[in-house]
Scaffold this motif. Structure first.
Motif, PDB file in Angstrom:
ATOM      1  N   LYS A 191       0.815  -1.219   0.000  1.00 16.08           N
ATOM      2  CA  LYS A 191       0.000   0.000   0.000  1.00 16.08           C
ATOM      3  C   LYS A 191       0.850   1.272   0.000  1.00 16.08           C
ATOM      4  CE  LYS A 191      -3.827   0.025   2.337  1.00 16.08           C
ATOM      5  NZ  LYS A 191      -4.812  -0.023   3.452  1.00 16.08           N
ATOM      6  N   LYS A 192       1.950   1.277   0.720  1.00 17.59           N
ATOM      7  CA  LYS A 192       2.887   2.404   0.776  1.00 17.59           C
ATOM      8  C   LYS A 192       2.214   3.724   1.166  1.00 17.59           C
ATOM      9  CE  LYS A 192       5.697   0.337  -2.923  1.00 17.59           C
ATOM     10  NZ  LYS A 192       6.706  -0.276  -2.060  1.00 17.59           N
ATOM     11  N   THR A 193       1.269   3.665   2.068  1.00 12.04           N
ATOM     12  CA  THR A 193       0.551   4.876   2.463  1.00 12.04           C
ATOM     13  C   THR A 193       1.216   5.541   3.664  1.00 12.04           C
ATOM     14  OG1 THR A 193      -0.935   3.574   3.875  1.00 12.04           O
ATOM     15  CG2 THR A 193      -1.667   4.040   1.616  1.00 12.04           C
ATOM     16  N   ILE A 194       0.968   6.843   3.787  1.00 12.77           N
ATOM     17  CA  ILE A 194       1.406   7.619   4.945  1.00 12.77           C
ATOM     18  C   ILE A 194       0.295   8.615   5.254  1.00 12.77           C
ATOM     19  CG2 ILE A 194       2.655   9.290   3.496  1.00 12.77           C
ATOM     20  CD1 ILE A 194       4.658   9.602   5.836  1.00 12.77           C
ATOM     21  N   SER A 195      -0.048   8.762   6.512  1.00  8.58           N
ATOM     22  CA  SER A 195      -1.135   9.664   6.889  1.00  8.58           C
ATOM     23  C   SER A 195      -0.767  11.104   6.567  1.00  8.58           C
ATOM     24  CB  SER A 195      -1.444   9.529   8.382  1.00  8.58           C
ATOM     25  OG  SER A 195      -0.369  10.032   9.162  1.00  8.58           O
ATOM     26  N   PHE A 196      -1.788  11.947   6.447  1.00  9.43           N
ATOM     27  CA  PHE A 196      -1.560  13.362   6.149  1.00  9.43           C
ATOM     28  C   PHE A 196      -0.674  13.996   7.223  1.00  9.43           C
ATOM     29  CE2 PHE A 196      -2.650  17.847   6.503  1.00  9.43           C
ATOM     30  CZ  PHE A 196      -2.598  18.281   5.191  1.00  9.43           C
ATOM     31  N   ALA A 197      -1.038  13.761   8.496  1.00  5.81           N
ATOM     32  CA  ALA A 197      -0.242  14.318   9.601  1.00  5.81           C
ATOM     33  C   ALA A 197       1.158  13.737   9.606  1.00  5.81           C
ATOM     34  CB  ALA A 197      -0.936  14.047  10.934  1.00  5.81           C
ATOM     35  N   GLY A 198       1.263  12.413   9.362  1.00  4.12           N
ATOM     36  CA  GLY A 198       2.565  11.765   9.339  1.00  4.12           C
ATOM     37  C   GLY A 198       3.455  12.310   8.237  1.00  4.12           C
ATOM     38  N   CYS A 199       2.859  12.617   7.090  1.00  2.00           N
ATOM     39  CA  CYS A 199       3.616  13.146   5.961  1.00  2.00           C
ATOM     40  C   CYS A 199       4.210  14.513   6.297  1.00  2.00           C
ATOM     41  CB  CYS A 199       2.706  13.255   4.740  1.00  2.00           C
ATOM     42  SG  CYS A 199       3.534  13.853   3.252  1.00  2.00           S
ATOM     43  N   PHE A 200       3.401  15.400   6.866  1.00  2.00           N
ATOM     44  CA  PHE A 200       3.905  16.736   7.161  1.00  2.00           C
ATOM     45  C   PHE A 200       4.822  16.756   8.379  1.00  2.00           C
ATOM     46  CE2 PHE A 200       0.788  18.074   4.082  1.00  2.00           C
ATOM     47  CZ  PHE A 200       1.403  19.173   3.498  1.00  2.00           C
ATOM     48  N   LEU A 201       4.623  15.822   9.294  1.00  2.00           N
ATOM     49  CA  LEU A 201       5.583  15.702  10.397  1.00  2.00           C
ATOM     50  C   LEU A 201       6.940  15.220   9.878  1.00  2.00           C
ATOM     51  CD1 LEU A 201       3.445  14.190  13.310  1.00  2.00           C
ATOM     52  CD2 LEU A 201       4.615  16.404  13.295  1.00  2.00           C
ATOM     53  N   GLN A 202       6.905  14.249   8.969  1.00  2.00           N
ATOM     54  CA  GLN A 202       8.148  13.779   8.359  1.00  2.00           C
ATOM     55  C   GLN A 202       8.824  14.911   7.604  1.00  2.00           C
ATOM     56  OE1 GLN A 202       8.586  11.464   4.563  1.00  2.00           O
ATOM     57  NE2 GLN A 202       8.924   9.742   5.992  1.00  2.00           N
ATOM     58  N   PHE A 203       8.045  15.656   6.830  1.00  2.00           N
ATOM     59  CA  PHE A 203       8.543  16.808   6.080  1.00  2.00           C
ATOM     60  C   PHE A 203       9.210  17.800   7.033  1.00  2.00           C
ATOM     61  CE2 PHE A 203       6.946  20.451   3.091  1.00  2.00           C
ATOM     62  CZ  PHE A 203       8.257  20.834   2.862  1.00  2.00           C
ATOM     63  N   TYR A 204       8.541  18.121   8.134  1.00  2.00           N
ATOM     64  CA  TYR A 204       9.062  19.110   9.083  1.00  2.00           C
ATOM     65  C   TYR A 204      10.358  18.639   9.741  1.00  2.00           C
ATOM     66  CZ  TYR A 204       9.544  21.910  13.298  1.00  2.00           C
ATOM     67  OH  TYR A 204      10.055  22.705  14.299  1.00  2.00           O
ATOM     68  N   PHE A 205      10.359  17.424  10.270  1.00  2.00           N
ATOM     69  CA  PHE A 205      11.546  16.941  10.974  1.00  2.00           C
ATOM     70  C   PHE A 205      12.712  16.697  10.021  1.00  2.00           C
ATOM     71  CE2 PHE A 205       8.482  15.927  14.372  1.00  2.00           C
ATOM     72  CZ  PHE A 205       9.171  16.491  15.444  1.00  2.00           C
ATOM     73  N   PHE A 206      12.428  16.224   8.809  1.00  2.00           N
ATOM     74  CA  PHE A 206      13.485  15.994   7.827  1.00  2.00           C
ATOM     75  C   PHE A 206      14.183  17.304   7.469  1.00  2.00           C
ATOM     76  CE2 PHE A 206      14.647  14.791   3.263  1.00  2.00           C
ATOM     77  CZ  PHE A 206      15.769  14.087   3.646  1.00  2.00           C
TER      78      PHE A 206
END
Length: 315
Positions: A93-108
């Motif tokens: 499926k390779k899915t990521i939640s909306f919140a998880g995506c932007f948290l990853q974006f922010y921390f990265f």
């Protein structure tokens, strides 16, 4: 709302699909094995350096405080994207939640920004040690060193709050497929339903300022170091200085080179495959080199690690 609906658009998105590498299952397993090993070695190597700096009183000097913090930062940096990337190699499926995506974006981005500032502080430390050796103990005190480290962390985590917050409030159009291995601004901007030139300009301007501002200070510091080293009467001193600074510059070049390609020149229209390879390089490969180049070649670090291992064996 289903993330796989092809033509839907709504400001309320529950999840994205990180497409990753489109290749055969055997290749996916091979990539998983390769980068699982890379991730494990990165965390272990940098963790060993952190332990060495914490456990050995002789390493409580500014240079090793910077190295310890840098290694600690690298653990979090590679962990901001690595685990999810590894899961997606074996997931259908390779899915990521909306919140998880932007948290990853922010921390990265925040951890990457902090790394840029910390590399600059390390270059400044080497400049003072080599070019101003008599003034070095009075300028680079533990208190001043701690302030530089804290400032590096704060600057990295503050700079990208505004553009990421603005992006998260925009409506996204389906099918919500991010053609990348991480939540990156380029593919995310492509999913926004309406044009967002100001937010896009803000994001790339901040990236450019962080990259070019820090790399300018680093190159200036090492240019002055090079001049000072060439005037050293001792061949041994020249060799030691060139060795330390040369490997530092090698990692700086690898890290900043890939960043410039990706985030400073978005108008060049890099292919999705090139974006993924470049991201893998600076997100997973470069952090693996850092403990080898910066510290594990260092006699004091290796002595501290042998001491730790010896105390564990005795226990």
């Amino acid at each position: 709302m289903n993330a796989s609906e092809p033509d839907s658009s709504s400001p309320y998105v529950r999840e994205f699909i990180l497409q990753g590498f489109s290749c055969e299952w055997k290749i996916q397993v091979l990539l998983f094995s390769l980068f699982m090993t890379t991730y494990t070695l990165t965390v272990t190597g940098n963790g060993a350096i952190v332990c060495a700096v914490l456990c050995d009183q002789r390493l409580r000097t500014p240079m090793y405080i910077f190295l310890g913090n840098f290694s600690f930062l690298e653990i979090w940096y590679v962990s901001s994207t690595g685990p999810k990337m590894l899961i997606n190699f074996l997931s259908e499926k390779k899915t990521i939640s909306f919140a998880g995506c932007f948290l990853q974006f922010y921390f990265f981005f925040s951890l990457g920004g902090s790394e840029c500032f910390l590399l600059t502080a390390m270059a400044f430390d080497r400049y003072l040690a080599i070019c101003r050796p008599l003034h070095y103990p009075n300028i680079m005190t533990k208190n001043f060193c701690s302030k530089l480290v804290i400032t590096s962390w704060i600057c990295g985590f503050v700079l990208f709050v505004t553009p990421i917050a603005l992006m998260s409030q925009m409506p996204f159009c389906g099918p919500y497929v991010i053609d990348h291995i991480v939540c990156d601004p380029g593919p995310l901007f492509a999913l926004i339903c309406s044009s967002a030139p100001r937010t896009q300009l803000l994001c790339y301007t901040l990236s450019s300022l962080v990259i070019f501002g820090n790399i300018s200070v680093i190159l200036s510091s090492y240019a002055l170091v090079l001049i000072a080293v060439l005037h050293m009467p001792s061949a041994t001193g020249r060799h030691k200085a060139f060795s330390t600074c040369g490997f530092h510059l090698a990692v700086v070049s690898l890290f900043y080179g890939s960043l410039m390609v990706m985030y400073v020149s978005p108008s060049l229209g890099h292919s999705a495959g090139m974006q993924k390879v470049a991201t893998l390089f600076y997100a997973m490969v470069t952090p693996l080199f850092n403990p080898l180049i910066y510290s594990l070649r260092n006699k004091e670090i290796k002595a501290a690690l042998r001491k730790i291992v010896g105390s564990l064996n005795i226990a």
